[in-house]
Design a protein around this motif. Sequence first.
Motif, PDB file in Angstrom:
ATOM      1  N   GLY A 180       0.236  -5.836  -9.629  1.00 56.41           N
ATOM      2  CA  GLY A 180      -1.151  -6.294  -9.778  1.00 56.41           C
ATOM      3  C   GLY A 180      -1.636  -7.100  -8.596  1.00 56.41           C
ATOM      4  N   GLN A 181      -1.110  -6.822  -7.412  1.00 57.33           N
ATOM      5  CA  GLN A 181      -1.461  -7.604  -6.218  1.00 57.33           C
ATOM      6  C   GLN A 181      -2.127  -6.752  -5.146  1.00 57.33           C
ATOM      7  OE1 GLN A 181      -0.087 -10.990  -4.767  1.00 57.33           O
ATOM      8  NE2 GLN A 181      -0.469 -11.578  -6.856  1.00 57.33           N
ATOM      9  N   CYS A 182      -2.744  -5.640  -5.547  1.00 57.53           N
ATOM     10  CA  CYS A 182      -3.348  -4.759  -4.535  1.00 57.53           C
ATOM     11  C   CYS A 182      -4.401  -5.485  -3.694  1.00 57.53           C
ATOM     12  CB  CYS A 182      -4.011  -3.556  -5.203  1.00 57.53           C
ATOM     13  SG  CYS A 182      -2.855  -2.313  -5.768  1.00 57.53           S
ATOM     14  N   LEU A 183      -5.190  -6.327  -4.337  1.00 55.76           N
ATOM     15  CA  LEU A 183      -6.312  -6.935  -3.621  1.00 55.76           C
ATOM     16  C   LEU A 183      -5.848  -7.937  -2.573  1.00 55.76           C
ATOM     17  CD1 LEU A 183      -8.796  -7.558  -6.583  1.00 55.76           C
ATOM     18  CD2 LEU A 183      -8.505  -5.524  -5.201  1.00 55.76           C
ATOM     19  N   GLN A 184      -4.630  -8.456  -2.736  1.00 55.91           N
ATOM     20  CA  GLN A 184      -4.107  -9.414  -1.763  1.00 55.91           C
ATOM     21  C   GLN A 184      -3.209  -8.729  -0.736  1.00 55.91           C
ATOM     22  OE1 GLN A 184      -4.112  -9.665  -5.121  1.00 55.91           O
ATOM     23  NE2 GLN A 184      -3.959 -11.763  -5.806  1.00 55.91           N
ATOM     24  N   GLY A 185      -3.126  -7.399  -0.773  1.00 48.93           N
ATOM     25  CA  GLY A 185      -2.176  -6.672   0.079  1.00 48.93           C
ATOM     26  C   GLY A 185      -0.851  -6.628  -0.646  1.00 48.93           C
ATOM     27  N   CYS A 186      -0.155  -5.512  -0.587  1.00 47.02           N
ATOM     28  CA  CYS A 186       1.094  -5.384  -1.347  1.00 47.02           C
ATOM     29  C   CYS A 186       2.257  -5.930  -0.524  1.00 47.02           C
ATOM     30  CB  CYS A 186       1.344  -3.920  -1.712  1.00 47.02           C
ATOM     31  SG  CYS A 186       2.810  -3.718  -2.721  1.00 47.02           S
ATOM     32  N   ARG A 187       2.752  -7.091  -0.972  1.00 45.89           N
ATOM     33  CA  ARG A 187       3.856  -7.724  -0.225  1.00 45.89           C
ATOM     34  C   ARG A 187       5.161  -6.972  -0.398  1.00 45.89           C
ATOM     35  NH1 ARG A 187       2.926 -13.684   0.518  1.00 45.89           N
ATOM     36  NH2 ARG A 187       5.105 -13.963   0.070  1.00 45.89           N
ATOM     37  N   LEU A 188       5.196  -6.045  -1.350  1.00 42.00           N
ATOM     38  CA  LEU A 188       6.425  -5.265  -1.573  1.00 42.00           C
ATOM     39  C   LEU A 188       6.452  -3.982  -0.739  1.00 42.00           C
ATOM     40  CD1 LEU A 188       6.706  -5.574  -5.459  1.00 42.00           C
ATOM     41  CD2 LEU A 188       7.845  -6.938  -3.712  1.00 42.00           C
ATOM     42  N   HIS A 189       5.516  -3.840   0.188  1.00 45.28           N
ATOM     43  CA  HIS A 189       5.477  -2.663   1.088  1.00 45.28           C
ATOM     44  C   HIS A 189       5.155  -1.368   0.350  1.00 45.28           C
ATOM     45  CE1 HIS A 189       7.783  -4.290   4.731  1.00 45.28           C
ATOM     46  NE2 HIS A 189       7.787  -5.268   3.860  1.00 45.28           N
ATOM     47  N   ARG A 190       4.712  -1.437  -0.906  1.00 40.06           N
ATOM     48  CA  ARG A 190       4.546  -0.187  -1.654  1.00 40.06           C
ATOM     49  C   ARG A 190       3.251   0.532  -1.268  1.00 40.06           C
ATOM     50  NH1 ARG A 190       8.794  -0.800  -5.538  1.00 40.06           N
ATOM     51  NH2 ARG A 190      10.107  -2.243  -4.403  1.00 40.06           N
ATOM     52  N   LYS A 191       2.197  -0.238  -1.068  1.00 44.44           N
ATOM     53  CA  LYS A 191       0.940   0.408  -0.702  1.00 44.44           C
ATOM     54  C   LYS A 191       1.021   0.899   0.748  1.00 44.44           C
ATOM     55  CE  LYS A 191      -2.783  -2.167  -0.758  1.00 44.44           C
ATOM     56  NZ  LYS A 191      -4.054  -2.785  -1.128  1.00 44.44           N
ATOM     57  N   GLN A 192       0.642   2.153   0.938  1.00 43.89           N
ATOM     58  CA  GLN A 192       0.786   2.765   2.263  1.00 43.89           C
ATOM     59  C   GLN A 192      -0.507   2.596   3.067  1.00 43.89           C
ATOM     60  OE1 GLN A 192       3.945   4.086   3.137  1.00 43.89           O
ATOM     61  NE2 GLN A 192       4.264   2.869   1.290  1.00 43.89           N
ATOM     62  N   SER A 193      -0.839   1.351   3.351  1.00 43.13           N
ATOM     63  CA  SER A 193      -2.027   1.069   4.163  1.00 43.13           C
ATOM     64  C   SER A 193      -1.736   1.458   5.619  1.00 43.13           C
ATOM     65  CB  SER A 193      -2.413  -0.398   4.040  1.00 43.13           C
ATOM     66  OG  SER A 193      -1.281  -1.236   4.125  1.00 43.13           O
ATOM     67  N   THR A 194      -2.787   1.661   6.392  1.00 42.92           N
ATOM     68  CA  THR A 194      -2.585   2.275   7.712  1.00 42.92           C
ATOM     69  C   THR A 194      -1.852   1.365   8.707  1.00 42.92           C
ATOM     70  OG1 THR A 194      -4.781   1.562   8.426  1.00 42.92           O
ATOM     71  CG2 THR A 194      -4.612   3.774   7.501  1.00 42.92           C
ATOM     72  N   ASN A 195      -1.784   0.060   8.420  1.00 40.17           N
ATOM     73  CA  ASN A 195      -1.029  -0.825   9.316  1.00 40.17           C
ATOM     74  C   ASN A 195       0.472  -0.588   9.234  1.00 40.17           C
ATOM     75  OD1 ASN A 195      -1.094  -1.818   6.673  1.00 40.17           O
ATOM     76  ND2 ASN A 195      -0.651  -3.905   7.326  1.00 40.17           N
ATOM     77  N   LEU A 196       0.895   0.168   8.185  1.00 41.89           N
ATOM     78  CA  LEU A 196       2.335   0.408   7.997  1.00 41.89           C
ATOM     79  C   LEU A 196       2.767   1.798   8.449  1.00 41.89           C
ATOM     80  CD1 LEU A 196       2.828  -1.127   4.426  1.00 41.89           C
ATOM     81  CD2 LEU A 196       3.029  -2.233   6.649  1.00 41.89           C
ATOM     82  N   ASN A 197       1.823   2.670   8.756  1.00 36.33           N
ATOM     83  CA  ASN A 197       2.244   4.036   9.084  1.00 36.33           C
ATOM     84  C   ASN A 197       1.506   4.577  10.317  1.00 36.33           C
ATOM     85  OD1 ASN A 197      -0.286   4.699   7.594  1.00 36.33           O
ATOM     86  ND2 ASN A 197       0.991   4.124   5.857  1.00 36.33           N
ATOM     87  N   TYR A 198       0.208   4.849  10.179  1.00 35.60           N
ATOM     88  CA  TYR A 198      -0.492   5.500  11.289  1.00 35.60           C
ATOM     89  C   TYR A 198      -0.577   4.616  12.533  1.00 35.60           C
ATOM     90  CZ  TYR A 198      -1.956   9.321   8.182  1.00 35.60           C
ATOM     91  OH  TYR A 198      -1.967  10.404   7.340  1.00 35.60           O
ATOM     92  N   VAL A 199      -0.842   3.333  12.353  1.00 32.22           N
ATOM     93  CA  VAL A 199      -0.968   2.469  13.538  1.00 32.22           C
ATOM     94  C   VAL A 199       0.378   2.336  14.275  1.00 32.22           C
ATOM     95  CG1 VAL A 199      -1.624   0.180  14.382  1.00 32.22           C
ATOM     96  CG2 VAL A 199      -2.985   1.277  12.588  1.00 32.22           C
ATOM     97  N   PRO A 200       1.486   2.056  13.543  1.00 33.51           N
ATOM     98  CA  PRO A 200       2.774   2.035  14.257  1.00 33.51           C
ATOM     99  C   PRO A 200       3.106   3.378  14.918  1.00 33.51           C
ATOM    100  CG  PRO A 200       3.005   1.038  12.089  1.00 33.51           C
ATOM    101  CD  PRO A 200       1.633   1.605  12.151  1.00 33.51           C
ATOM    102  N   GLU A 201       2.692   4.477  14.286  1.00 35.54           N
ATOM    103  CA  GLU A 201       2.983   5.785  14.904  1.00 35.54           C
ATOM    104  C   GLU A 201       2.231   5.942  16.229  1.00 35.54           C
ATOM    105  OE1 GLU A 201       2.620   9.267  12.366  1.00 35.54           O
ATOM    106  OE2 GLU A 201       2.576  10.573  14.144  1.00 35.54           O
ATOM    107  N   VAL A 202       1.025   5.402  16.282  1.00 37.98           N
ATOM    108  CA  VAL A 202       0.279   5.447  17.550  1.00 37.98           C
ATOM    109  C   VAL A 202       1.063   4.706  18.630  1.00 37.98           C
ATOM    110  CG1 VAL A 202      -1.821   4.656  18.718  1.00 37.98           C
ATOM    111  CG2 VAL A 202      -1.986   5.735  16.465  1.00 37.98           C
ATOM    112  N   LEU A 203       1.639   3.558  18.273  1.00 37.51           N
ATOM    113  CA  LEU A 203       2.455   2.805  19.241  1.00 37.51           C
ATOM    114  C   LEU A 203       3.660   3.627  19.692  1.00 37.51           C
ATOM    115  CD1 LEU A 203       2.714  -0.885  17.943  1.00 37.51           C
ATOM    116  CD2 LEU A 203       1.366  -0.003  19.832  1.00 37.51           C
ATOM    117  N   GLU A 204       4.306   4.269  18.709  1.00 40.53           N
ATOM    118  CA  GLU A 204       5.494   5.075  19.053  1.00 40.53           C
ATOM    119  C   GLU A 204       5.140   6.223  19.981  1.00 40.53           C
ATOM    120  OE1 GLU A 204       7.021   6.363  15.313  1.00 40.53           O
ATOM    121  OE2 GLU A 204       7.477   4.316  14.673  1.00 40.53           O
ATOM    122  N   ARG A 205       3.911   6.686  19.885  1.00 42.00           N
ATOM    123  CA  ARG A 205       3.480   7.808  20.718  1.00 42.00           C
ATOM    124  C   ARG A 205       2.767   7.309  21.975  1.00 42.00           C
ATOM    125  NH1 ARG A 205       3.688  12.814  18.187  1.00 42.00           N
ATOM    126  NH2 ARG A 205       4.310  12.695  15.986  1.00 42.00           N
TER     127      ARG A 205
END
Lengths: 502, 131
Positions: A180-205
């Motif tokens: 029940g913490q979606c609005l505060q950002g998911c501290r358990l890494h469960r929500k796949q917001s773009t700061n956790l996937n697409y943005v890091p992938e841009v760095l890797e590329r």
Amino acid sequence: MSHTAWQPKGSHFELEADYVVVGSGAGGASAAVTLARGGETVAIVEAGPWRAPKDYPSSMYGTMRDMMDDWSTLITRGRALWPVVQGRLVGGTTVINSAIVVRTPGDVFDLWQDEHGFGGDAMAQKVWACQDRIEKELHVTPVPLEYEGRSNRLAREGAEKIGLHDHHMTRNVKDCVGQGQCLQGCRLHRKQSTNLNYVPEVLERAGHVLSNAPVERVVFEGKRALGVSGTFRHPQTHKKGAAYFVRGRKGVVIAASATHSPALLHRSGVQSPALGEYFRAHPGSGVFGCYDDPVHPNAGVTQGWSSLAMRQDRGLKLETLHLPLELTAGRLSGGGAQLMQRLEEYAHLTMWIVAVRATSVGSVKNGWGSKPVVRYTMNQHDMERMRYGMHQVARMHFAAGAKAVIPGVLGLPYKLGPDEIDQILAVSLDPRDWTSILSHLFGGCVAGVDPKTSVCDGRGQVHGYEGLTIADASGLPTTLGVNPQHTVMGMGMLRAEELLDR
Amino acid sequence: MGWVVRYALRMMMPSGGSLPGVVDTHMVTFLRQLRREAPFTVRLGLILGSWFFVFGPILTIFVPLPAFLLSKRLREKHAQRATVHRFYLFRQAVLLVKMFAGLCWGRDPNVRAGFEMAPLDPDPGTWREGS
């Protein structure tokens, strides 16, 4: 390449890439990662800081401070002052929303084709292909029933009893445990917001990310966009730091949101009669149900149930929303001992909301201190639909077993019983009497074939300029009637694919 | 934040019932933090809302006195009426007081324990540095 955060005053930072992408939310991140996968070097420039889940706040105070755009102080100027909710950090609003993923309905592309001269079935197929990919990459799955929580379960039961078709929400959340913490950002890494996937992938590329770097203007040479300039801002003190310039050899992609993109283009001197116009939204309002047994409204998925049964004929979407305790005090009416008494039954309350696919149109301009100024007032027709939707939500609560509902509209009693809910249908349509927010925003840089009524063409290219592309919700010329994240991501990817094809 | 703000928050969410009032939480620490961290517009909004709320009984119960000179009964009546007042800007200003009182109150561990809710973790306020 790498990530550049706050840089103190006294230096000047410069960078060059094939493309500069302004904004790292749904539109910006999906456009950036598509360009990077296509072999282009990409520099993402984000106004807010980069916060990992370990940096996320727990309280709503911390969320306003660390994640919301300017402490969520952006409010509509119009008949009523309604808050405009947006994130301001790497990942944008994808970090603080409920991660709801709904495919763009086919009728939206038909509408764009009929009224704006682009879209149609060909575009639908391309966007849906992008959405196929997004759904795989971001682990889009239905809400797990074991963690849905009592509120979502009651909503499903209530809807079924009054004959509303509904569905479990699908969300870009992996292995949700219903914190029940979606609005505060998911501290358990469960929500796949773009700061956790697409943005890091841009760095890797071999890409680059500038955070804490609000863009002040797009820099042009004649009518060609060369890059963007601005000044770093300290994420805590907000003090100005070093100036920067990021050059985009092949172009600049704007994805700063439906409020910030038009304001940025205004500041940059872009000439278009449609710039900042045709701003639209899905305003929403909630109704609390009061139940005999505790609902524990913060246990379970933040938003786990919705109904699109009234999308076509009424332009309404009904859904659940867990309101944190800190915000419930502000949402219940009353003050003093009366308010404290009302808060005593918090565990027995749960809020469900109605969002309106509004026909009302507003505008966005650049204001003092680079803050967008949003002018927006709900028209009578939309208010009538919101009122009808609120009545339906109240019916759902009673069908689910509520003993009373709390509509929160000025002029109505604090609580209504099952025999009193028709009072809702007679309540004032003055937006000032309602407690609402604007959370799904569209337009301001809308796409279309006519430069008099649109800012960019059907491929997102700004009319009359070279190398300037719109890739966020500001380019969408209509509302959708569904949660916009998936559409914004799909369109962002499509815009980038079109750039790669040139 | 000044005495008027503290008084306004206390009047909005008073002690005395079965729930702790905002004054029973870390209100002073909260206000210090707010003064240190919030942008000027947020602080100004809270201060103006507090002044409206504390000096507004003339608009709600038609008594030309500030709230702190009223009897408990009249103060309560004022607090109730202020949040549903017909004058929109007055109502919105008072709503800011309620919102900040709620933000302070709702994050308090004792308040949360009363609703069988776990205490909140601290807000780290950290961010990712450049690399």
